[in-house]
Design a protein around this motif. Sequence first.
Motif, PDB file in Angstrom:
ATOM      1  N   VAL A  11       0.877  -1.274  -0.141  1.00 23.89           N
ATOM      2  CA  VAL A  11      -0.218   0.061  -0.031  1.00 23.89           C
ATOM      3  C   VAL A  11       0.876   1.371  -0.087  1.00 23.89           C
ATOM      4  O   VAL A  11       0.604   2.224  -0.753  1.00 23.89           O
ATOM      5  N   SER A  12       1.892   1.387   0.846  1.00 26.19           N
ATOM      6  CA  SER A  12       2.868   2.286   0.971  1.00 26.19           C
ATOM      7  C   SER A  12       3.574   2.753  -0.359  1.00 26.19           C
ATOM      8  O   SER A  12       3.866   3.849  -0.718  1.00 26.19           O
ATOM      9  N   GLY A  15       1.220   4.172  -2.937  1.00 23.92           N
ATOM     10  CA  GLY A  15       1.016   5.670  -2.463  1.00 23.92           C
ATOM     11  C   GLY A  15       2.113   6.605  -2.950  1.00 23.92           C
ATOM     12  O   GLY A  15       2.144   7.674  -3.502  1.00 23.92           O
ATOM     13  N   GLN A  18       2.090   6.976  -6.630  1.00 27.17           N
ATOM     14  CA  GLN A  18       0.986   7.887  -6.807  1.00 27.17           C
ATOM     15  C   GLN A  18       1.488   9.488  -6.612  1.00 27.17           C
ATOM     16  O   GLN A  18       1.233  10.473  -7.391  1.00 27.17           O
ATOM     17  N   ALA A  19       1.910   9.640  -5.456  1.00 26.33           N
ATOM     18  CA  ALA A  19       2.345  10.856  -5.206  1.00 26.33           C
ATOM     19  C   ALA A  19       3.666  11.559  -6.053  1.00 26.33           C
ATOM     20  O   ALA A  19       3.544  12.821  -6.543  1.00 26.33           O
ATOM     21  N   ALA A  47       2.310  13.923   2.090  1.00 24.46           N
ATOM     22  CA  ALA A  47       1.477  12.476   1.934  1.00 24.46           C
ATOM     23  C   ALA A  47       2.599  11.373   1.646  1.00 24.46           C
ATOM     24  O   ALA A  47       2.569  10.414   2.079  1.00 24.46           O
ATOM     25  N   PHE A  51       3.553   7.874   3.745  1.00 19.26           N
ATOM     26  CA  PHE A  51       3.778   6.479   3.207  1.00 19.26           C
ATOM     27  C   PHE A  51       5.161   5.823   3.359  1.00 19.26           C
ATOM     28  O   PHE A  51       5.414   4.878   3.762  1.00 19.26           O
ATOM     29  N   GLU A 230      -5.558   3.167   4.875  1.00 17.91           N
ATOM     30  CA  GLU A 230      -4.345   3.884   4.010  1.00 17.91           C
ATOM     31  C   GLU A 230      -4.591   3.577   2.726  1.00 17.91           C
ATOM     32  O   GLU A 230      -4.166   4.502   1.788  1.00 17.91           O
ATOM     33  N   ALA A 231      -4.992   2.526   2.380  1.00 18.48           N
ATOM     34  CA  ALA A 231      -5.377   2.218   0.689  1.00 18.48           C
ATOM     35  C   ALA A 231      -6.540   3.115   0.318  1.00 18.48           C
ATOM     36  O   ALA A 231      -6.416   3.685  -0.706  1.00 18.48           O
ATOM     37  N   PHE A 233      -6.766   6.424   1.459  1.00 16.72           N
ATOM     38  CA  PHE A 233      -5.897   7.533   1.166  1.00 16.72           C
ATOM     39  C   PHE A 233      -5.304   7.551  -0.387  1.00 16.72           C
ATOM     40  O   PHE A 233      -5.310   8.388  -0.956  1.00 16.72           O
ATOM     41  N   VAL A 234      -4.559   6.374  -0.614  1.00 19.54           N
ATOM     42  CA  VAL A 234      -4.160   6.064  -1.992  1.00 19.54           C
ATOM     43  C   VAL A 234      -4.936   6.199  -3.221  1.00 19.54           C
ATOM     44  O   VAL A 234      -4.809   6.913  -4.177  1.00 19.54           O
ATOM     45  N   LEU A 237      -5.759  10.096  -3.636  1.00 21.00           N
ATOM     46  CA  LEU A 237      -4.626  10.573  -4.347  1.00 21.00           C
ATOM     47  C   LEU A 237      -4.678  10.200  -5.799  1.00 21.00           C
ATOM     48  O   LEU A 237      -4.387  11.023  -6.801  1.00 21.00           O
TER      49      LEU A 237
END
Length: 394
Positions: A11-12, A15, A18-19, A47, A51, A230-231, A233-234, A237
């Motif tokens: 997941v991180s 993220g 994606q960031a 963000a 992550f 957390e997913a 959040f991704v 984004l």
Amino acid sequence: MDTLDIGWLLVSSAGLAQAVSLLVLLAGEGRRAFRANRWLCAFICAAALSFSQNVVDVLASADWRLYLFPLFGIIPYFYLPSVYLYFRELCGLPVRRTYRHYLLPVLMSAVLVVMVMMVFDRFGTQVAAGQTEFALNPFSDPTVINLSILTIVFAVALYVQLVVYMVWLWRMSLHYMRKLGEQMDGEQPGLKRWLVEFLSGITLIFFIYTISVVIDILDQDSEWISIVIEAGFVIVLFRLGHLLAVNPALFVASEPDASADASGQKTDNASDPERTRLILEDDDARRIRQDLEKLTSETDMMFDPLLTMPKMASAVGVKPNQLSFVLNRHIGKSFFDYVNEYRIQAATQRLIESPDRTILDIAIEVGFNSKSTFNLAFKKITGLTPSAYRQQKT
């Protein structure tokens, strides 16, 4: 490494990817978008650090996690100030002393440093050995009591900040979107959708963070739930990145051209940031009205037979839709009525002051292309034909 650790890493990593893609998209919007996008970049960098913290928690030792805690623990304090400054730039209301919005994060960072020093002072040996849980009585150990107090201060300050900024954001955004609907006349169709979805996404992230904290407090065996949050959040984004991708350079205004005044010198109205904002507040409209009156009194632009709304707007240093809004809402006239009334007023003076001049000569001088068009406009405004008006007044 167990299944939970693999889940956090997946997941991180998603993220972080994606960031990075969002930062690349923002960089591609160009120099003119930088003023607003720098604050959106600050939000995305925060963000990305969040992550990164999940990766560090999985891979690093206990002592290194403590060393890095002041850096990662302060991340939530940067989210909403950055978003708020971003929206202020979009609304054409930039904050002059932006550092004030980051004073609280700096202060809380100092609190976290103190907390880490207390932990190392009291439990340094155990932490170095990799121990992360300690059997202590929280009501008798002074260090634990002090840490608890500082933790409460940190959490309360964070949530007060979050609530205050969310209220500011929603109030400012609703006002901005109302003005946008009044003034844009259907232009920038993707703008309102971006504002609504971006603000909704930020609000969703706020609730996601709140829920994750509450779950961590109430349930120590909630890591899978935290991974799912957390997913989310991704996903938020990812949606923001998609909106940026399909609406490139959404807030980049066209580079304004300087306009010439009566003396042929260039004016710098168009380079004024207040002139290039998408919407106008009442003070801006009053300034534009004053500049428009100055333009008509000090130049002969109103007598230009090829005068158009974009040409006049360029001379004033605003967008055509903004000039149209000022004319209709603040002066109460359409563009053509405003121009024709000014021309007819000038024509009435010439008809009286120069009785020997022909009506066609005067009509052409004040900007009309034909005598028939001049007669129609003249009678509409004065109720008389030019000949009748001249006979009545002389």
